[in-house]
Structures are given as structure tokens and as C-alpha cells.
Design a protein around this motif. Structure first.
Motif, mmCIF file in Angstrom:
data_model
loop_
_atom_site.group_PDB
_atom_site.id
_atom_site.type_symbol
_atom_site.label_atom_id
_atom_site.label_comp_id
_atom_site.label_asym_id
_atom_site.label_seq_id
_atom_site.Cartn_x
_atom_site.Cartn_y
_atom_site.Cartn_z
ATOM 1 N N THR A 1 0.833 -1.210 0.000
ATOM 2 C CA THR A 1 0.000 0.000 0.000
ATOM 3 C C THR A 1 0.873 1.268 0.000
ATOM 4 O O THR A 1 0.565 2.246 -0.668
ATOM 5 C CB THR A 1 -1.021 -0.021 1.162
ATOM 6 O OG1 THR A 1 -1.547 1.283 1.305
ATOM 7 C CG2 THR A 1 -0.441 -0.457 2.479
ATOM 8 N N VAL A 2 1.992 1.223 0.702
ATOM 9 C CA VAL A 2 2.885 2.392 0.741
ATOM 10 C C VAL A 2 3.447 2.663 -0.661
ATOM 11 O O VAL A 2 3.445 3.809 -1.147
ATOM 12 C CB VAL A 2 4.017 2.190 1.766
ATOM 13 C CG1 VAL A 2 5.108 3.245 1.609
ATOM 14 C CG2 VAL A 2 3.460 2.219 3.179
ATOM 15 N N LYS B 1 2.275 1.837 -3.578
ATOM 16 C CA LYS B 1 1.242 2.314 -4.515
ATOM 17 C C LYS B 1 0.947 3.794 -4.283
ATOM 18 O O LYS B 1 0.824 4.577 -5.218
ATOM 19 C CB LYS B 1 -0.036 1.487 -4.368
ATOM 20 C CG LYS B 1 0.078 0.121 -5.029
ATOM 21 C CD LYS B 1 -1.243 -0.615 -4.968
ATOM 22 C CE LYS B 1 -1.102 -1.949 -5.689
ATOM 23 N NZ LYS B 1 -2.284 -2.773 -5.587
ATOM 24 N N GLN B 2 0.834 4.158 -3.007
ATOM 25 C CA GLN B 2 0.563 5.568 -2.703
ATOM 26 C C GLN B 2 1.768 6.444 -3.068
ATOM 27 O O GLN B 2 1.609 7.573 -3.536
ATOM 28 C CB GLN B 2 0.218 5.726 -1.228
ATOM 29 C CG GLN B 2 -1.113 5.096 -0.876
ATOM 30 C CD GLN B 2 -1.374 5.165 0.620
ATOM 31 O OE1 GLN B 2 -1.854 6.181 1.113
ATOM 32 N NE2 GLN B 2 -1.047 4.108 1.332
ATOM 33 N N TYR B 3 2.959 5.889 -2.853
ATOM 34 C CA TYR B 3 4.195 6.612 -3.207
ATOM 35 C C TYR B 3 4.197 6.958 -4.699
ATOM 36 O O TYR B 3 4.435 8.087 -5.105
ATOM 37 C CB TYR B 3 5.405 5.738 -2.846
ATOM 38 C CG TYR B 3 6.692 6.151 -3.518
ATOM 39 C CD1 TYR B 3 7.360 7.311 -3.131
ATOM 40 C CD2 TYR B 3 7.235 5.390 -4.557
ATOM 41 C CE1 TYR B 3 8.530 7.693 -3.764
ATOM 42 C CE2 TYR B 3 8.404 5.774 -5.188
ATOM 43 C CZ TYR B 3 9.047 6.923 -4.789
ATOM 44 O OH TYR B 3 10.204 7.320 -5.425
ATOM 45 N N ASP C 1 1.729 7.215 -6.772
ATOM 46 C CA ASP C 1 0.723 8.219 -7.129
ATOM 47 C C ASP C 1 1.134 9.603 -6.619
ATOM 48 O O ASP C 1 0.901 10.617 -7.267
ATOM 49 C CB ASP C 1 -0.642 7.829 -6.553
ATOM 50 C CG ASP C 1 -1.099 6.492 -7.128
ATOM 51 O OD1 ASP C 1 -0.554 6.082 -8.172
ATOM 52 O OD2 ASP C 1 -1.979 5.847 -6.514
ATOM 53 N N PHE C 2 1.760 9.625 -5.462
ATOM 54 C CA PHE C 2 2.219 10.882 -4.869
ATOM 55 C C PHE C 2 3.275 11.538 -5.762
ATOM 56 O O PHE C 2 3.206 12.735 -6.060
ATOM 57 C CB PHE C 2 2.804 10.586 -3.478
ATOM 58 C CG PHE C 2 3.355 11.795 -2.776
ATOM 59 C CD1 PHE C 2 2.524 12.615 -2.020
ATOM 60 C CD2 PHE C 2 4.700 12.123 -2.866
ATOM 61 C CE1 PHE C 2 3.031 13.741 -1.376
ATOM 62 C CE2 PHE C 2 5.218 13.239 -2.224
ATOM 63 C CZ PHE C 2 4.378 14.053 -1.477
ATOM 64 N N PRO D 1 1.463 14.384 3.376
ATOM 65 C CA PRO D 1 0.824 13.104 2.999
ATOM 66 C C PRO D 1 1.748 11.890 3.123
ATOM 67 O O PRO D 1 1.262 10.773 3.308
ATOM 68 C CB PRO D 1 0.438 13.319 1.525
ATOM 69 C CG PRO D 1 0.395 14.795 1.339
ATOM 70 C CD PRO D 1 1.402 15.369 2.286
ATOM 71 N N LYS E 1 1.164 9.668 5.949
ATOM 72 C CA LYS E 1 -0.168 9.063 6.121
ATOM 73 C C LYS E 1 -0.408 7.895 5.175
ATOM 74 O O LYS E 1 -1.541 7.545 4.902
ATOM 75 C CB LYS E 1 -1.222 10.150 5.889
ATOM 76 C CG LYS E 1 -1.135 11.248 6.914
ATOM 77 C CD LYS E 1 -2.176 12.301 6.717
ATOM 78 C CE LYS E 1 -2.046 13.369 7.796
ATOM 79 N NZ LYS E 1 -2.598 14.649 7.377
ATOM 80 N N PHE E 2 0.666 7.334 4.648
ATOM 81 C CA PHE E 2 0.499 6.176 3.760
ATOM 82 C C PHE E 2 0.163 4.909 4.565
ATOM 83 O O PHE E 2 -0.192 3.878 4.003
ATOM 84 C CB PHE E 2 1.784 5.913 2.958
ATOM 85 C CG PHE E 2 2.082 6.946 1.895
ATOM 86 C CD1 PHE E 2 1.194 7.952 1.585
ATOM 87 C CD2 PHE E 2 3.274 6.871 1.172
ATOM 88 C CE1 PHE E 2 1.481 8.889 0.581
ATOM 89 C CE2 PHE E 2 3.570 7.793 0.172
ATOM 90 C CZ PHE E 2 2.670 8.804 -0.111
#
Ligand SMILES: Cc1cc2nc3c(=O)[nH]c(=O)nc-3n(C[C@H](O)[C@H](O)[C@H](O)COP(=O)(O)OP(=O)(O)OC[C@H]3O[C@@H](n4cnc5c(N)ncnc54)[C@H](O)[C@@H]3O)c2cc1C
Length: 461
Positions: free
Chosen positions: A227-228, A230-232, A234-235, A287, A290-291
Motif C-alpha cells: 500500500t505504501v 502504490k501511494q508513493y 501516485d504521490f 501526505p 499518512k500512507f
């Protein structure tokens, strides 16, 4: 070594401003040590130069006597081409002067300077240009291969900030290379590695940077890796170019801000630098915390020059190293899965996988604008195999190769010349990509006998 008359070696020594080491000399073993502890070569002569005159003298000696020649900047390249067995090493590592013209925002940097030498001198004036992330790396090798680091998303590759260079050619001539003087040579040295001559100094454009900037680390448990990451991804896609966030997957070093229970456990490290006003940066990096549930963080305002040295303790010289690298235009879900699978079986506590996010300004020049062609790379991944003892060689090298193969389906074409290992001669062509043919023609013009062949070699066309 090709048999060379002792009188010729004496003639080389005579009037040589630096020091010439032969195998029997005190200091020889120290002089043949480079960053990668796996490289153990025994040159016949190490000519440690004090200036351009010495470089010309040593180069003429090699050419006239048919002696194999290697060129050493700071000796960091993983492949170990800055040394050769039996031949002569033209060693620039003592040529470290950096002259900054703060008014003109220019720096003249000698060919043996390290990133620390350059950053230190430029930051005294609140200036910098993009270079790599480990301060003991050489400016010469880094620049000749392209060069990228924390400032690259904002200011481009190191070569995109190169104004001119002084080059000693295979004929022993000292020439300038810039957009207006020998422009073909200038094009070739911006990514063509050490194939075209010995660069005795580089002139860089500088930018106002810091000196204090927001930088640091956020560390997540390995259980949250998917999850980290994937969010990374996109970030990064929505981040301003002044913000660089890289990812390192490894076992946690014993950093004081991490709980002891985490030390030695697999983690996901987000490392960041904001090359702008730290107050703006604070809001932008929020942000990243908050991953998931971080196990620790260490973010603050500190000198840029200190951040440039933050990774040095993990990258000390002398350890055994074997690297593999790919470029990526994006981090696909499948790539995340493969990376997680391999980090779960790291063969040594020093091995790591990192994704350096470049993109931004590095993508703006056309692929043919400089010899460095990979202007589509958003990420450069390094599978950093690193360990202590020969007994671990096979296991750690195999792990690096296996992960490299497993991640290949997600990679874009091409490779970064500065990360190629000694056994990757099959990747040299793709490292120069669409520019290979032009480089081969220029190699014929500037080095038809391939005097400069201890490198990611381009054969004269
Ligand atoms: C720990 C570590 C971290 C790194 N981080 C980064 C990074 O963040 N970004 C990045 O872009 N790269 C990075 N690199 C890769 C680095 O750019 C290359 O290893 C680079 O070649 C190092 O330059 P050097 O002068 O120290 O190397 P050397 O091993 O001395 O030389 C490398 C090659 O360049 C040639 N050469 C050296 N000096 C000259 C000269 N003056 N004239 C002509 N040819 C010369 C040599 O013959 C050799 O073929 C890193 C490497 C290491 C080991």
C-alpha cells in the motif's frame, strides 16, 4: 605489461608533478584500492597526477608504448574500470580543486573532485548543481555517464548543467569542449562515459540552493510495503519538481529514531528533499506520513550539504558490491509485487533495492540532445547487492541477478552506464540507446585506436 624499457619509466617519472607508483613502492597498495572491494587489480604503474600536464605526459607514455590505460576519477564505478591489470592507471584523484565564481554562478571543478568537494565549495555561496547522493562519488565518472540526484527533478541531469570541459584527447592534445567549441565532443562527453578523452576539469552552471532545506526519512513496516509503494507512486506523479522522494527497501539500519525492535527488520524507507522554501515543503510532505503507520520518521531543516552526506555511512568503501539496474517509466503493480517478494529474502543486511525518482526536468531535453539518451526514465532502480565476505559472493550475486530478471518485464529499454557491472558488456549498446551509432562515429574521430577502452566501451565505428 607490454615490456617497457626502464629508462622510459624513469623518463615518465622525471618532471612528473604528482607521484608515480610501481608495485614495489610504499603506497602502491593504497593507491590501487577503489570503492568496490570485489575489485582487486594490479596495475604496472599508477600515475597519480597533480595537473593537466601530468595527465598529458602519462597518456602519451601509454599511447607511445602500447600500454593498456585506465583512468581514475574517485574510483566509485561498480565495474572497477578505473583500474587495470598490468597497464597504467592515470589517477586524477588528487586533482580536486573547485573554483566558484558566485557572481557568474559558475564552478570549475577538477577531474578528481568528489561530490563533497564540489558541494562544499558551491554551498559556501548557497549554490549547487544536481549531483549524486553519496558524497564520496567522483564528479568525473558521474558527469560523464549523465549524473542525477536530489536536485535533478528541478534542475535536470548533471550534464544538463555542464557548460564546458577541458579534455585531453587520445592524441595528447588539450582541447576545450562546449556548445561552441568542439560541439560534437561536448555532445559525446555528456553521457558517453570515459570513451572520448580524459576530462581534467568541468565547468558547471550553479543554482541557488538552500543552504538549509527540508529533508529526511519516513520509515514504514514491511507489512505495509504494497500500500505504501502504490501511494508513493501516485504521490510522485503529482509532486512538484522541487520535491524528490526516493524509496529504499532494505533491512532497517540501527538509526537512533527507529525503535530497537525494528533494527534489522525489512522496512520501506521514503527519503525526501524539498529544494525550495522549507515551510512550503512541510505542507507538501505531510501526505507521506499518512500512507500507513510509520515506525519512525526523521524530517527537518538541515544544510543541503549534510543531506548530501546522509547516506555515506551505508555506502562506505571496501565492502563487496554487485549491482543491477533498470529504468522505469512507471512503477507497475507487478513490479511492486516482485520487489516485495525479493526484499523478503534479502541475502545480506546490507543489500537493498532503491527507486530513484528522477523525471521532471531530466525529461525535457530530446533523447538525442546529449549522448545520455534515457529522457523517458521516471525512475532509475538499483538492485544494490552489498555484503562483507567472499563466502557470501555467490548467494548475493545470484539474488541480485534473479531480482533483476524478475523485474525486467516492467522496465523500459536502456540502462544507466554508471550502474553497469563488469559482466554487462551485452547491455552497453542499450545503455547508449539511439545514440550508439553517432557515438561510434565520434569515437572513430577522437579515439580511432580505442585507447580509452577501460569503460562501458564504444567501439570506433
Ligand atoms: C555508492 C554509490 C552511489 C552512487 N550514487 C549515484 C547517484 O546518486 N547518481 C548517479 O548518477 N550515480 C551514482 N553512482 C554512480 C556513479 O555515478 C558512478 O559510479 C561514477 O562512474 C563514479 O565516478 P568516479 O569518478 O568516482 O568513478 P571512477 O570509477 O573513477 O570512473 C568511472 C569511469 O569513468 C572514467 N573516468 C573517471 N574519471 C575520468 C576523467 N576525469 N576523464 C575521463 N574518464 C574518466 C573511468 O575510466 C571509468 O570508466 C553511485 C555510485 C556509488 C558507488
Amino acid at each position: 605489461m607490454t615490456r617497457v624499457d626502464a629508462t622510459k619509466i624513469e623518463a615518465l617519472k622525471k618532471g612528473f608533478g604528482g607521484k608515480v607508483f610501481l608495485p614495489k613502492d610504499a603506497g602502491y597498495d593504497e593507491a590501487r584500492k577503489i570503492w568496490n572491494g570485489m575489485v582487486d587489480k594490479r596495475p604496472a604503474i599508477i600515475a597519480t597526477c597533480a595537473g593537466t600536464k601530468d595527465v598529458v605526459k602519462a597518456l602519451n607514455f601509454a599511447r607511445e608504448n602500447g600500454v593498456l590505460l585506465a583512468v581514475r576519477g574517485a574510483g566509485h564505478h561498480i565495474a572497477g574500470n578505473s583500474l587495470c591489470d598490468d597497464g597504467i592507471v592515470i589517477d586524477l584523484s588528487r586533482m580536486k580543486a573547485v573554483k566558484v565564481d558566485a557572481g557568474a554562478r559558475r564552478a570549475r571543478v577538477e577531474g578528481g573532485a568528489t561530490l563533497a568537494d564540489f558541494d562544499g565549495a558551491a554551498q559556501a555561496h548557497g549554490l549547487a548543481t544536481p549531483v549524486g547522493i553519496n558524497s564520496t562519488t567522483g564528479i568525473a565518472g558521474l558527469t560523464l555517464g549523465g549524473g542525477f540526484g536530489w536536485l535533478s527533478r528541478k534542475y535536470g541531469m548533471t550534464i544538463d548543467n555542464l557548460e564546458s570541459a577541458e579534455v585531453v584527447t587520445a592524441k595528447g592534445e588539450v582541447v576545450q569542449a562546449s556548445a561552441s567549441v568542439n560541439p560534437d565532443l561536448f555532445w559525446a562527453i555528456r553521457g558517453g562515459s570515459g570513451n572520448f578523452g580524459i576530462v581534467t576539469s568541468f565547468e558547471f552552471r550553479l543554482h541557488p540552493v538552500g543552504p538549509d532545506l527540508l529533508s529526511g526519512l519516513v520509515v514504514y513496516p514491511f507489512a505495509e510495503a504494497k500500500t505504501v509503494l502504490k501511494q508513493y507512486r501516485d504521490f510522485v506523479a503529482r509532486s512538484p519538481e522541487a520535491l524528490s522522494v526516493w524509496t529504499v527497501l532494505r533491512k532497517a539500519p540501527p538509526l537512533p529514531f527507529l525503535p530497537a525492535a525494528v533494527h534489522g527488520k525489512e522496512v520501506v524507507i521514503l527519503a525526501l528533499l524539498y529544494a525550495g522554501d522549507p515551510r512550503e515543503g512541510e505542507a507538501l510532505v505531510q501526505p507521506l506520513r499518512k500512507f500507513g503507520k510509520p515506525v519512525g520518521e526523521h524530517i527537518g531543516v538541515q544544510p543541503y550539504a549534510a543531506w548530501q552526506q546522509a547516506f555515506d555511512p551505508l555506502l562506505t568503501p571496501g565492502a563487496r558490491n554487485y549491482w543491477k539496474s533498470h529504468n522505469f517509466t512507471k512503477i507497475a503493480d507487478g513490479l511492486i509485487d516482485v520487489a516485495i517478494q525479493y526484499v523478503a529474502k534479502l541475502p545480506s543486511p546490507h543489500c537493498e533495492i532503491f527507486f530513484g525518482s528522477i523525471g521532471g526536468a531530466t525529461k525535457r531535453p530530446a533523447p538525442t540532445a546529449t549522448a545520455y539518451a534515457h529522457r523517458d526514465a521516471e525512475y532509475v532502480m538499483n538492485v544494490h547487492g552489498r555484503w562483507d565476505t567472499p563466502a557470501e559472493d555467490e548467494r548475493c550475486i545470484q539474488w541480485s541477478r534473479d531480482y533483476f530478471q524478475a523485474s525486467a518485464p516492467f522496465a523500459s529499454a536502456g540502462a544507466y552506464v554508471n550502474f553497469l557491472t563488469a559482466d554487462e558488456t551485452d547491455r552497453v549498446r542499450s545503455a547508449y540507446g539511439p545514440n550508439y551509432e553517432r557515438l561510434a562515429q565520434l569515437k572513430r574521430k577522437y579515439d580511432p585506436d580505442n585507447l580509452f577502452r577501460m569503460n562501458q566501451n564504444i567501439k570506433p565505428g
